[in-house]
Motif scaffolding. Sequence first.
Motif, PDB file in Angstrom:
ATOM      1  N   GLN A 164      38.480  36.519  27.734  1.00 57.58           N
ATOM      2  CA  GLN A 164      37.266  36.218  28.505  1.00 57.58           C
ATOM      3  C   GLN A 164      37.585  35.980  29.989  1.00 57.58           C
ATOM      4  N   ILE A 165      38.649  35.187  30.259  1.00 57.10           N
ATOM      5  CA  ILE A 165      39.015  34.950  31.663  1.00 57.10           C
ATOM      6  C   ILE A 165      39.916  36.089  32.166  1.00 57.10           C
ATOM      7  N   GLY A 166      40.872  36.479  31.321  1.00 60.00           N
ATOM      8  CA  GLY A 166      41.891  37.458  31.726  1.00 60.00           C
ATOM      9  C   GLY A 166      41.307  38.749  32.265  1.00 60.00           C
ATOM     10  N   THR A 167      40.232  39.232  31.647  1.00 57.06           N
ATOM     11  CA  THR A 167      39.642  40.512  32.069  1.00 57.06           C
ATOM     12  C   THR A 167      39.167  40.434  33.518  1.00 57.06           C
ATOM     13  N   GLU A 168      38.365  39.423  33.818  1.00 59.69           N
ATOM     14  CA  GLU A 168      37.820  39.321  35.185  1.00 59.69           C
ATOM     15  C   GLU A 168      38.905  38.930  36.187  1.00 59.69           C
ATOM     16  N   LEU A 169      39.856  38.112  35.722  1.00 62.29           N
ATOM     17  CA  LEU A 169      40.950  37.710  36.620  1.00 62.29           C
ATOM     18  C   LEU A 169      41.778  38.939  37.016  1.00 62.29           C
ATOM     19  N   THR A 170      42.052  39.799  36.056  1.00 63.31           N
ATOM     20  CA  THR A 170      42.840  41.012  36.334  1.00 63.31           C
ATOM     21  C   THR A 170      42.118  41.897  37.349  1.00 63.31           C
ATOM     22  N   LEU A 171      40.824  42.118  37.134  1.00 68.30           N
ATOM     23  CA  LEU A 171      40.065  43.013  38.028  1.00 68.30           C
ATOM     24  C   LEU A 171      39.988  42.432  39.435  1.00 68.30           C
ATOM     25  N   THR A 172      39.800  41.109  39.529  1.00 63.89           N
ATOM     26  CA  THR A 172      39.717  40.464  40.852  1.00 63.89           C
ATOM     27  C   THR A 172      41.075  40.512  41.566  1.00 63.89           C
ATOM     28  N   LEU A 173      42.158  40.244  40.821  1.00 63.22           N
ATOM     29  CA  LEU A 173      43.501  40.286  41.436  1.00 63.22           C
ATOM     30  C   LEU A 173      43.860  41.710  41.862  1.00 63.22           C
ATOM     31  N   ARG A 174      43.424  42.706  41.099  1.00 64.87           N
ATOM     32  CA  ARG A 174      43.706  44.105  41.474  1.00 64.87           C
ATOM     33  C   ARG A 174      42.978  44.449  42.777  1.00 64.87           C
ATOM     34  N   GLU A 175      41.744  43.964  42.910  1.00 60.00           N
ATOM     35  CA  GLU A 175      40.989  44.206  44.158  1.00 60.00           C
ATOM     36  C   GLU A 175      41.714  43.552  45.333  1.00 60.00           C
ATOM     37  N   LYS A 176      42.260  42.369  45.071  1.00 57.41           N
ATOM     38  CA  LYS A 176      42.856  41.567  46.164  1.00 57.41           C
ATOM     39  C   LYS A 176      44.250  42.083  46.542  1.00 57.41           C
ATOM     40  N   PHE A 177      45.060  42.470  45.520  1.00 58.48           N
ATOM     41  CA  PHE A 177      46.470  42.802  45.793  1.00 58.48           C
ATOM     42  C   PHE A 177      46.808  44.270  45.573  1.00 58.48           C
ATOM     43  N   GLY A 178      45.835  45.048  45.111  1.00 56.51           N
ATOM     44  CA  GLY A 178      46.118  46.476  44.850  1.00 56.51           C
ATOM     45  C   GLY A 178      46.386  46.708  43.371  1.00 56.51           C
ATOM     46  N   ASN A 179      45.759  47.740  42.848  1.00 57.18           N
ATOM     47  CA  ASN A 179      45.812  47.999  41.399  1.00 57.18           C
ATOM     48  C   ASN A 179      47.235  48.049  40.859  1.00 57.18           C
ATOM     49  N   GLU A 180      48.118  48.769  41.574  1.00 57.17           N
ATOM     50  CA  GLU A 180      49.477  48.970  41.034  1.00 57.17           C
ATOM     51  C   GLU A 180      50.298  47.688  41.028  1.00 57.17           C
TER      52      GLU A 180
END
Length: 311
Positions: free
Chosen positions: A10-26
């Motif tokens: 529940q948290i991990g999904t949105e946290l991953t997408l937000t961190l990818r936006e912030k730091f770059g997908n790769e």
Amino acid sequence: KILIIGACGQIGTELTLTLREKFGNENVVASDIREGNEQLMQTGPFEILDATNYKAIEDIVMHYEIDEVYLMAAMLSATAEKFPMRGWELNMNSLFNVLNLAKDKKISKLFWPSSIAVFGPTTPKLNTPQTTVMEPTTVYGISKQTGERWCEYYHEKYGVDVRSIRYPGLISYKTAPGGGTTDYAVEIFHEALNKQSYTSFLSEDTALPMMFMDDAIEATIRLMDADKESLSIKSSYNLGGISFTPKEIAESIKKHIPNFKIDYAPDFRQAIADSWPSSIDDSQAQKDWGWKHQFDLGKMTKAMLEGLRNL
Ligand code: VAH
């Protein structure tokens, strides 16, 4: 590089997408015991990973040159009451794995979620303080309280930079809840839209600390970005947000769906909820890292209904 363990939760999904936006997908590797939703799987690297397998985590950390880990995998309160030993093993062994990676300097920074479930029936229920009596009566709460003690121990003894938040119940329209006691506050929105009615498994006056997911993700990132010297709490920070009862959230929904009906059929989760605080004092988080939640009950209700309608 960042590794999220439990990225499909529940948290991990949105946290991953937000961190990818912030730091770059790769730069953000997602991992979980099972695959995640399309957006998570398509936007960056993913690995199937058992959080209780130290060697498997170490291999991923070395392969991707990970330096920060967010351990979001856990068995939540309601499910852990059905499988106590499995809940204990998952919640504790996964934490030891990442604490030991940090102790051995294989990663430099760690986030680990605690919960308001660390509090119990003898804890002051209103505006629960950061430091107080904690006698949790659930397997999940015991594992989170013990985990907090280990985080502080590894910080004091080995200088591990582990940061933690005692999340309240979290509410999102993008991810399903994961077997917790606060899941009613997510289900109610789905059923309000689908059936204009909902049977709550908690009684009408059960007030619990809650928070919209956007606030919880923002708090997590703020804490991880904070200057280490400003963090006075080495176990886990109280995070408050809002506090409401099933009756109050139903009233808030009725402002948008006038014919919405709620009724109550408390089940085994009522006893879990009764053991938890009704509201939380998060003044230490406000003081140490400038925390302030944005979503009150009205704003969250509007965001949830609009979000679900536009999914
Ligand atoms: C649970 N959603 O209900 C989680 C959370 C405070 C509640 O820990 O178990």
